[in-house]
Motif scaffolding. Structure first.
Motif, PDB file in Angstrom:
ATOM      1  N   SER A   1     -12.510  20.113  23.260  1.00 50.80           N
ATOM      2  CA  SER A   1     -12.713  19.749  21.846  1.00 50.80           C
ATOM      3  C   SER A   1     -11.570  20.069  21.511  1.00 50.80           C
ATOM      4  O   SER A   1     -10.744  21.049  21.770  1.00 50.80           O
ATOM      5  CB  SER A   1     -14.025  21.041  21.117  1.00 50.80           C
ATOM      6  OG  SER A   1     -13.538  21.443  20.048  1.00 50.80           O
ATOM      7  N   VAL A   2     -11.021  18.941  20.192  1.00 47.41           N
ATOM      8  CA  VAL A   2      -9.915  19.369  19.399  1.00 47.41           C
ATOM      9  C   VAL A   2      -9.777  20.127  17.881  1.00 47.41           C
ATOM     10  O   VAL A   2     -10.766  18.956  17.695  1.00 47.41           O
ATOM     11  CB  VAL A   2      -8.507  18.539  19.516  1.00 47.41           C
ATOM     12  CG1 VAL A   2      -7.604  18.247  18.246  1.00 47.41           C
ATOM     13  CG2 VAL A   2      -7.977  18.025  20.341  1.00 47.41           C
ATOM     14  N   ASP A   3     -10.368  20.697  17.667  1.00 50.96           N
ATOM     15  CA  ASP A   3     -10.563  21.163  16.309  1.00 50.96           C
ATOM     16  C   ASP A   3      -9.487  22.150  15.881  1.00 50.96           C
ATOM     17  O   ASP A   3      -9.352  23.312  15.626  1.00 50.96           O
ATOM     18  CB  ASP A   3     -11.659  22.605  16.670  1.00 50.96           C
ATOM     19  CG  ASP A   3     -12.671  22.706  15.707  1.00 50.96           C
ATOM     20  OD1 ASP A   3     -12.399  22.398  14.196  1.00 50.96           O
ATOM     21  OD2 ASP A   3     -14.204  22.627  15.285  1.00 50.96           O
ATOM     22  N   TYR A   4      -9.546  21.734  14.781  1.00 49.76           N
ATOM     23  CA  TYR A   4      -8.125  22.491  13.336  1.00 49.76           C
ATOM     24  C   TYR A   4      -8.914  23.684  12.856  1.00 49.76           C
ATOM     25  O   TYR A   4      -8.614  24.479  12.360  1.00 49.76           O
ATOM     26  CB  TYR A   4      -7.458  21.319  12.648  1.00 49.76           C
ATOM     27  CG  TYR A   4      -6.495  21.594  12.149  1.00 49.76           C
ATOM     28  CD1 TYR A   4      -5.033  23.076  12.797  1.00 49.76           C
ATOM     29  CD2 TYR A   4      -6.801  22.448  10.448  1.00 49.76           C
ATOM     30  CE1 TYR A   4      -4.312  23.643  11.284  1.00 49.76           C
ATOM     31  CE2 TYR A   4      -6.108  22.283   9.567  1.00 49.76           C
ATOM     32  CZ  TYR A   4      -5.071  23.561  10.123  1.00 49.76           C
ATOM     33  OH  TYR A   4      -3.898  23.910   9.073  1.00 49.76           O
ATOM     34  N   GLY A   5     -10.158  23.124  12.202  1.00 55.08           N
ATOM     35  CA  GLY A   5     -11.238  23.986  11.454  1.00 55.08           C
ATOM     36  C   GLY A   5     -10.595  23.421  10.154  1.00 55.08           C
ATOM     37  O   GLY A   5     -10.275  23.608   9.827  1.00 55.08           O
ATOM     38  N   TRP A   6     -11.605  24.238   9.198  1.00 51.38           N
ATOM     39  CA  TRP A   6     -11.864  24.330   7.844  1.00 51.38           C
ATOM     40  C   TRP A   6     -11.838  25.372   7.156  1.00 51.38           C
ATOM     41  O   TRP A   6     -13.131  26.018   8.162  1.00 51.38           O
ATOM     42  CB  TRP A   6     -12.681  22.919   7.579  1.00 51.38           C
ATOM     43  CG  TRP A   6     -12.681  22.644   5.510  1.00 51.38           C
ATOM     44  CD1 TRP A   6     -13.655  22.799   5.091  1.00 51.38           C
ATOM     45  CD2 TRP A   6     -11.926  21.317   5.394  1.00 51.38           C
ATOM     46  NE1 TRP A   6     -13.610  22.360   3.917  1.00 51.38           N
ATOM     47  CE2 TRP A   6     -12.384  22.359   4.755  1.00 51.38           C
ATOM     48  CE3 TRP A   6     -11.362  20.841   5.883  1.00 51.38           C
ATOM     49  CZ2 TRP A   6     -11.357  21.214   3.279  1.00 51.38           C
ATOM     50  CZ3 TRP A   6     -10.429  20.373   5.018  1.00 51.38           C
ATOM     51  CH2 TRP A   6     -10.786  20.283   3.330  1.00 51.38           C
ATOM     52  N   GLU A   7     -11.011  25.970   6.592  1.00 50.78           N
ATOM     53  CA  GLU A   7     -10.745  26.961   5.628  1.00 50.78           C
ATOM     54  C   GLU A   7     -11.314  27.984   6.667  1.00 50.78           C
ATOM     55  O   GLU A   7     -12.181  28.810   6.865  1.00 50.78           O
ATOM     56  CB  GLU A   7     -12.282  26.898   4.694  1.00 50.78           C
ATOM     57  CG  GLU A   7     -11.812  26.012   4.240  1.00 50.78           C
ATOM     58  CD  GLU A   7     -12.758  26.260   2.334  1.00 50.78           C
ATOM     59  OE1 GLU A   7     -13.670  26.971   3.001  1.00 50.78           O
ATOM     60  OE2 GLU A   7     -12.494  25.659   1.152  1.00 50.78           O
ATOM     61  N   GLY A   8     -10.812  28.206   7.594  1.00 48.18           N
ATOM     62  CA  GLY A   8     -10.925  29.310   8.938  1.00 48.18           C
ATOM     63  C   GLY A   8     -12.058  28.740   9.802  1.00 48.18           C
ATOM     64  O   GLY A   8     -12.222  29.544  10.597  1.00 48.18           O
ATOM     65  N   GLU A   9     -12.653  28.507   9.908  1.00 42.89           N
ATOM     66  CA  GLU A   9     -14.080  27.779  10.346  1.00 42.89           C
ATOM     67  C   GLU A   9     -13.888  26.553  11.698  1.00 42.89           C
ATOM     68  O   GLU A   9     -13.593  25.527  10.546  1.00 42.89           O
ATOM     69  CB  GLU A   9     -15.311  28.275   9.802  1.00 42.89           C
ATOM     70  CG  GLU A   9     -16.177  28.375  10.433  1.00 42.89           C
ATOM     71  CD  GLU A   9     -18.024  28.059   9.900  1.00 42.89           C
ATOM     72  OE1 GLU A   9     -18.847  27.826  10.412  1.00 42.89           O
ATOM     73  OE2 GLU A   9     -17.631  28.089   9.358  1.00 42.89           O
ATOM     74  N   ALA A  10     -14.183  26.772  12.962  1.00 45.64           N
ATOM     75  CA  ALA A  10     -14.590  26.117  13.738  1.00 45.64           C
ATOM     76  C   ALA A  10     -15.591  25.007  13.307  1.00 45.64           C
ATOM     77  O   ALA A  10     -16.475  25.880  13.436  1.00 45.64           O
ATOM     78  CB  ALA A  10     -14.716  26.536  15.257  1.00 45.64           C
ATOM     79  N   LEU A  11     -15.509  23.451  13.479  1.00 44.60           N
ATOM     80  CA  LEU A  11     -16.904  22.914  12.800  1.00 44.60           C
ATOM     81  C   LEU A  11     -17.170  21.599  14.260  1.00 44.60           C
ATOM     82  O   LEU A  11     -18.197  21.750  14.326  1.00 44.60           O
ATOM     83  CB  LEU A  11     -16.574  21.941  11.934  1.00 44.60           C
ATOM     84  CG  LEU A  11     -16.706  23.306  10.636  1.00 44.60           C
ATOM     85  CD1 LEU A  11     -15.744  22.480   9.092  1.00 44.60           C
ATOM     86  CD2 LEU A  11     -17.571  24.119  11.006  1.00 44.60           C
ATOM     87  N   ASN A  12     -16.252  21.314  15.104  1.00 42.51           N
ATOM     88  CA  ASN A  12     -16.549  20.493  15.878  1.00 42.51           C
ATOM     89  C   ASN A  12     -17.698  21.054  16.864  1.00 42.51           C
ATOM     90  O   ASN A  12     -17.253  21.911  16.999  1.00 42.51           O
ATOM     91  CB  ASN A  12     -15.035  19.359  16.249  1.00 42.51           C
ATOM     92  CG  ASN A  12     -14.543  18.987  15.787  1.00 42.51           C
ATOM     93  OD1 ASN A  12     -15.274  18.361  14.714  1.00 42.51           O
ATOM     94  ND2 ASN A  12     -13.630  18.508  16.470  1.00 42.51           N
ATOM     95  N   CYS A  13     -17.954  20.385  18.038  1.00 38.96           N
ATOM     96  CA  CYS A  13     -18.842  20.338  18.971  1.00 38.96           C
ATOM     97  C   CYS A  13     -19.650  19.919  19.784  1.00 38.96           C
ATOM     98  O   CYS A  13     -20.445  18.946  19.794  1.00 38.96           O
ATOM     99  CB  CYS A  13     -20.988  20.916  18.213  1.00 38.96           C
ATOM    100  SG  CYS A  13     -21.730  21.685  19.449  1.00 38.96           S
TER     101      CYS A  13
END
Length: 145
Positions: free
Chosen positions: A68-80
């Motif tokens: 998983s490569v997850d920069y996140g959005w507004e401080g939250e990781a969202l990829n799964c």
């Protein structure tokens, strides 16, 4: 006098053993620090559970052997990547099928076994299918058999 002597010896032993623990844990390491970077030896690494680069999605039940490569959005990781052997890049993408991949875009899901979403938004792949034909304008078939 004997208590002070014992305390002094214990302190010396603690310092000595702490140094040995650090030395043992760094001995034979495949990494070396070059400037601000940790650089690995030219060797293979095996990660049976998986690798998360960036943020960890605490709401995801990660599968085995995932990436998983997850920069996140507004401080939250969202990829799964919850499917075994699955990969999720992009933003809020889910690779739920075993051996499935989402390589980019956002809000996409690859839910069928060995399915792929290459990008875009709000796409879902359930199965790869057979004898696929891409005949519409700007259409593509990226998998199937």
């Amino acid at each position: 006098k004997s208590i002070k002597s014992i305390e002094a010896r214990m302190g010396a032993m603690e310092e000595s053993s702490a140094g040995e623990r650090v030395d043992r844990s760094l001995a034979g390491s495949p990494f070396q620090k070059v400037g601000d970077w940790w650089v690995a030896d030219s060797t293979m690494f095996q990660f049976p559970k998986g690798i998360v680069i960036g943020k960890n999605n605490t709401h995801c039940e990660y599968g085995d052997a995932v990436l998983s490569v997850d920069y996140g959005w507004e401080g939250e990781a969202l990829n799964c990547p919850s499917g075994h052997g699955s990969v999720a890049f992009g933003l809020a993408n889910h690779a739920t099928g075993d051996f499935s991949t989402v390589t980019g875009g956002k809000f996409n899901e690859a839910s069928g076994m060995a399915s792929v979403v290459m990008g875009g938004r709000l796409n879902e792949v359930v199965t790869g299918g057979k004898f696929n034909e891409a005949s519409g304008m700007a259409s593509a078939v990226m998998g199937g058999r």
